[in-house]
Design a protein around this motif. Sequence first.
Motif, short mmCIF file in Angstrom:
data_model
loop_
_atom_site.label_atom_id
_atom_site.label_comp_id
_atom_site.label_asym_id
_atom_site.label_seq_id
_atom_site.Cartn_x
_atom_site.Cartn_y
_atom_site.Cartn_z
N ASN A 95 -7.74 -15.23 -5.87
CA ASN A 95 -9.44 -14.02 -5.09
C ASN A 95 -8.49 -13.03 -4.27
OD1 ASN A 95 -11.44 -12.54 -5.19
ND2 ASN A 95 -11.26 -13.17 -3.46
N ASN A 96 -7.53 -13.40 -3.38
CA ASN A 96 -6.59 -13.64 -2.80
C ASN A 96 -5.65 -12.28 -3.38
OD1 ASN A 96 -7.53 -14.16 0.07
ND2 ASN A 96 -6.85 -16.34 0.16
N ASP A 97 -4.86 -12.93 -4.10
CA ASP A 97 -3.77 -12.34 -4.72
C ASP A 97 -4.81 -10.79 -5.23
OD1 ASP A 97 -1.80 -14.14 -3.94
OD2 ASP A 97 -1.39 -14.67 -6.34
N ILE A 98 -5.42 -11.32 -6.04
CA ILE A 98 -6.21 -9.29 -6.36
C ILE A 98 -6.41 -8.88 -5.97
CG2 ILE A 98 -7.72 -9.21 -7.56
CD1 ILE A 98 -7.75 -11.36 -9.23
N GLN A 99 -7.35 -9.38 -4.29
CA GLN A 99 -7.32 -7.93 -3.48
C GLN A 99 -5.97 -7.67 -2.85
OE1 GLN A 99 -10.22 -8.34 -1.94
NE2 GLN A 99 -9.87 -6.25 -0.95
N VAL A 100 -4.43 -8.74 -3.04
CA VAL A 100 -3.75 -7.81 -2.36
C VAL A 100 -3.18 -6.50 -3.25
CG1 VAL A 100 -1.35 -8.47 -1.58
CG2 VAL A 100 -2.93 -9.42 -0.89
N LEU A 101 -3.23 -7.06 -4.80
CA LEU A 101 -3.23 -5.84 -5.68
C LEU A 101 -3.40 -4.73 -5.56
CD1 LEU A 101 -2.25 -7.65 -9.64
CD2 LEU A 101 -3.59 -5.16 -8.53
N ILE A 102 -5.44 -5.06 -5.62
CA ILE A 102 -5.64 -3.71 -5.06
C ILE A 102 -4.95 -3.35 -4.24
CG2 ILE A 102 -7.91 -3.19 -5.15
CD1 ILE A 102 -9.12 -5.00 -6.96
N GLU A 103 -5.54 -3.64 -2.66
CA GLU A 103 -5.20 -2.65 -1.92
C GLU A 103 -3.47 -2.00 -1.51
OE1 GLU A 103 -5.84 -5.53 1.95
OE2 GLU A 103 -8.17 -6.03 1.12
N SER A 104 -2.66 -2.66 -2.21
CA SER A 104 -1.44 -2.16 -2.77
C SER A 104 -1.10 -1.66 -3.83
CB SER A 104 -0.09 -3.39 -2.31
OG SER A 104 -0.86 -4.06 -3.49
N PHE A 105 -1.95 -0.88 -4.42
CA PHE A 105 -1.85 -0.23 -6.15
C PHE A 105 -1.62 1.10 -5.38
CE2 PHE A 105 -3.87 1.78 -9.69
CZ PHE A 105 -2.53 0.20 -10.95
N ARG A 106 -0.96 1.61 -6.06
CA ARG A 106 -0.15 3.14 -6.10
C ARG A 106 0.01 3.37 -7.77
NH1 ARG A 106 5.05 4.18 -6.67
NH2 ARG A 106 6.26 2.67 -6.04
N TRP A 107 -0.63 4.66 -7.75
CA TRP A 107 0.22 5.58 -9.37
C TRP A 107 0.80 5.91 -8.81
CZ3 TRP A 107 -3.14 3.76 -12.47
CH2 TRP A 107 -4.19 3.70 -11.91
N LYS A 108 2.14 6.76 -9.86
CA LYS A 108 3.21 7.47 -9.84
C LYS A 108 3.39 8.36 -9.42
CE LYS A 108 6.20 3.43 -10.55
NZ LYS A 108 7.70 2.64 -11.33
N LYS A 109 3.88 9.46 -9.94
CA LYS A 109 3.90 11.26 -9.43
C LYS A 109 2.94 11.64 -10.06
CE LYS A 109 8.05 11.58 -6.74
NZ LYS A 109 9.57 12.43 -6.42
N GLN A 110 3.43 11.19 -11.30
CA GLN A 110 2.70 11.63 -12.87
C GLN A 110 1.40 11.67 -12.65
OE1 GLN A 110 4.58 9.12 -12.77
NE2 GLN A 110 4.34 7.63 -15.09
N ASN A 111 0.56 10.39 -11.55
CA ASN A 111 -0.53 10.25 -12.17
C ASN A 111 -1.58 10.16 -10.82
OD1 ASN A 111 0.56 7.75 -13.29
ND2 ASN A 111 -2.00 7.89 -13.96
N LYS A 112 -0.78 11.89 -9.54
CA LYS A 112 -1.34 12.06 -8.07
C LYS A 112 -1.38 13.85 -8.74
CE LYS A 112 1.19 9.79 -5.08
NZ LYS A 112 2.73 9.11 -4.36
#
Length: 198
Positions: free
Chosen positions: A180-197
């Motif tokens: 669960n802590n790992d999933i929290q880190v994954l979500i908080e650090s998640f970023r879209w790359k340029k084509q998704n901004k």
Amino acid sequence: MKQGIQHGSSFIVGFILLQFAACSGYSPKPLAYFRIDIPEPEYQEVDSFHHFAFELSNQALITQAAPAKEGEFFNISYPRLNATIYCSFIPLKKDNLAQLSEESRKFVYLHTIKADDIQNQFFEYAEQNVYGLVYRIEGNVASPIQFVLTDSIRSFFRGALYFDNPPNQDSIAPVLEYINNDIQVLIESFRWKKQNKR
């Protein structure tokens, strides 16, 4: 000869009585679960996907799933913990965000029969253009955590945690907290790359 037989049988009877006396103080140990030693995680960015990146624990491995017609499907596995997060990325088309969201919700509520409770947590990280929902499913269920992430216009990401053993909430509790802590880190650090901004 008879004396030898009597002496031998007395020895056997005495030995058996001694065994009973030795066992009289026995009390069974209470049932317990195996202790699981989990190393402290170190996180590093995973940047090998076309549309997104995130941070992941060094205790996890990424493996590719079966190819799909569109999108990316992969697994985050924890070999030592007997668990896998099944992940999928699907590009959004016109008006399919609601459909994908509803499909994900249905997958979660398939666990209603075994679930004690299902909790929803909405979140948004506007700077990263990441919006989502985490489902925590309590009870002896096959998948105790599922989540979705989207930028609401181009991309939809889904993850579902499954354990590779019969579900038992008590026995998996420390491992579930760890992942669960790992999933929290994954979500908080998640970023879209340029084509998704935007």
